[in-house]
Scaffold this motif. Structure first.
Motif, short mmCIF file in Angstrom:
data_model
loop_
_atom_site.label_atom_id
_atom_site.label_comp_id
_atom_site.label_asym_id
_atom_site.label_seq_id
_atom_site.Cartn_x
_atom_site.Cartn_y
_atom_site.Cartn_z
N ASP A 177 0.83 -1.20 0.00
CA ASP A 177 0.00 0.00 0.00
C ASP A 177 0.87 1.25 0.00
N ARG B 130 -8.13 5.05 2.81
CA ARG B 130 -7.79 4.27 1.61
C ARG B 130 -8.36 4.93 0.36
N LEU C 138 -6.27 3.90 -3.05
CA LEU C 138 -6.19 2.44 -2.94
C LEU C 138 -7.53 1.79 -3.24
#
Lengths: 251, 267
Positions: A151, B63, B68
């Protein structure tokens, strides 16, 4: 992780125990005349007139196993690489590898004996036997990096290739070293099976001839040398794995 | 540590979320709503802390901003653009609760990693300046395994800052640390932040941390997550340890803790 003095001592005691039991069974003739005592086999190996023959055979087989280990590892890692970098191909490659693994080594040996020149056959069989283990190890390894690390690279906008080179590849090294360690004995088996069908030199033909001519001491000597060869390779690669794990695994 | 240190510095970006919904398929044809109509504005160069009970979708929010994942509906923009585009332009910095340092790299190499990750030459001075700023200059050649938990997070913060991001995303970066280390790191983040004023979104469950660091605190409710309230934090910067002792600080922490409890029970 580390091969400390304590573990080495434990290993030596275990090995001595196996040899002692072997000696006992042979001495007392518990399993009949085809089970010689350990010392008789050791003396046979060390005797001047057999030593050259056995060393030549062992050198032949172990070098075939080494070539097979290298070639099979490269092929296994290459397939894993493609499967990881090209997700669309992953399922197909996975099936292919599973099928290769599903063919018994003895059948692969026979098939390769009619396909490849006799000299190459043991190397081909050994590398095919190693291929699947390294494919699995490398696939697991290339996916081993924790999600948080991936990530971070994604948020930074790193490319697929950079993520592979900077994160996935180094993170895969312990698993690949583990696969190599487990493959070392497999490559010796592969080389011997490969030799059975066509070769004139090596531990394989020696085992077949000794068995057919009822040369018990020669048979056991060849088996013992093969076992020692794969155990040594396993130990050396265990050291490599421990070093890789120390450096590349999170603690 | 000038903001032009790596050549593509620009003004910090504003963060804007409008009616953001995120649902996950949980099998059996059922869906789970993680975020249910979130609106949030973080003006450029301000620090916003998001607090909420566990499972309120705080991390989902982060996120989304890191590019993401995408919202099921609604819009998420950073500087008016898609977060994924901002990520691709290497303008985001991020630190998670899991420090996510690479174990085979030293502290210095970990801080330099973003340069390598985006294919730029490593600015060694920038790396060393940041190592000094987060107080780990003496451990630059040490690998994460030999660093304490607090030091690892310091390295992670330095790594998040090294490319001089337009937006900094922090997902409970001190959540796994003991209270003393945590307060110490909060003081340092406050100091560093006051010097740079990067648009920052911090996700945390510690109300005192949120009040100490942020310009605004957004309180989220339990699943499905929504922003229930946005509180402005009036304390002037730079803030230091003495602020933590003031009645005004404690009153605000108590008030927001109450709001958090209400959000937790009310949903």
């Amino acid at each position: 992780m580390k091969l400390g003095a304590q573990q080495l001592a434990a290993g030596a005691i275990g090995l001595a125990g196996v040899f002692a039991l072997w000696e006992l069974v042979g001495r007392c003739g518990l399993l009949g005349p085809s089970w010689p005592p350990f010392w008789r086999v050791a003396a046979y190996i060390l005797a001047a007139d057999h030593r050259a023959l056995l060393l030549d055979a062992a050198g032949q087989t172990l070098s075939e196993a080494a070539f097979g280990l290298v070639a099979g590892s490269i092929a296994g890692c290459a397939f894993a690489l493609v499967a990881v970098l090209v997700p669309a191909a992953a399922a197909g490659i996975d099936r292919f590898a599973a099928i290769v693994n599903g063919i018994p080594v003895i059948a692969i040996g026979a098939l390769c004996a009619v396909t490849f020149p006799p000299a190459a056959n043991p190397i081909v069989v050994a590398s095919l036997a190693v291929f699947f283990m390294l494919f699995v190890a490398a696939t697991v390894g290339l996916n081993a990096a924790p999600a948080a690390q991936r990530d971070v690279l994604r948020v930074l906008g790193a490319s697929r290739w950079t993520t592979f080179r900077r994160l996935q590849l180094p993170a895969a090294l312990p698993a690949i070293a583990d696969g190599l360690r487990l493959s070392a004995p497999v490559s010796v088996v592969g080389a011997i099976v490969g030799e059975w069908f066509a070769a004139e030199r090596g531990l394989g033909p020696l085992l077949v001839n000794a068995m057919q001519n009822y040369q018990i001491d020669l048979l056991w000597s060849a088996a013992l040398i093969g076992a020692l060869g794969s155990a040594t390779a396993y130990l050396i690669l265990s050291g490599v794995r421990a070093a890789a794990a120390r450096r590349y695994l999170p603690r | 540590m000038t903001s032009a240190a790596n050549g593509n510095a620009g003004a910090p970006f504003a963060i804007r979320l409008r009616d953001v919904r995120v649902t996950f398929a949980v099998g059996g044809g059922k869906t789970l709503s993680a975020l249910d109509g979130v609106d949030l504005d973080v003006p450029a160069a301000t620090f916003c802390a998001v607090i909420g009970p566990s499972g309120c979708g705080k991390s989902t929010l982060l996120r989304l901003l890191g590019g993401l994942m995408r919202p099921s509906s609604g819009s998420v923009t950073i500087g008016g653009r898609d977060p994924a585009a901002i990520a691709a332009a290497h303008r985001l910095g991020v630190a998670f609760q899991d420090h996510a340092l690479l174990p085979w790299l030293t502290a210095r190499e970990n801080v330099a990693l973003p340069f390598r990750a985006v294919g730029r030459p490593v600015d060694a001075r920038r790396v060393d300046d940041l190592l000094a700023a987060v107080g780990i200059a003496d451990f630059a050649a040490t690998r994460p395994a030999e660093l304490s938990g607090g030091m690892r997070q310091r390295v992670a913060i330095a790594r998040a800052l090294v490319l001089d991001p337009g937006v900094l995303l922090l997902d409970e970066p001190f959540g796994a640390l003991d209270a003393v280390t945590r307060r110490h790191l909060n003081l340092e983040v406050q100091r560093i932040w006051s010097e740079h004023a990067i648009t920052t979104l911090l996700v945390t469950h510690a109300v005192d941390e949120a009040v100490f660091l942020a310009d605004t605190v957004a309180v989220m409710s339990r699943r499905p997550g929504r922003v229930e309230r946005v509180a402005a934090i009036p304390f002037p910067r730079p803030r230091n340890r003495s602020l933590l002792m003031t009645p005004a600080f404690h009153a605000l922490v108590d008030e927001l803790t109450g709001a958090l409890d209400a959000a937790d029970n009310g949903a």
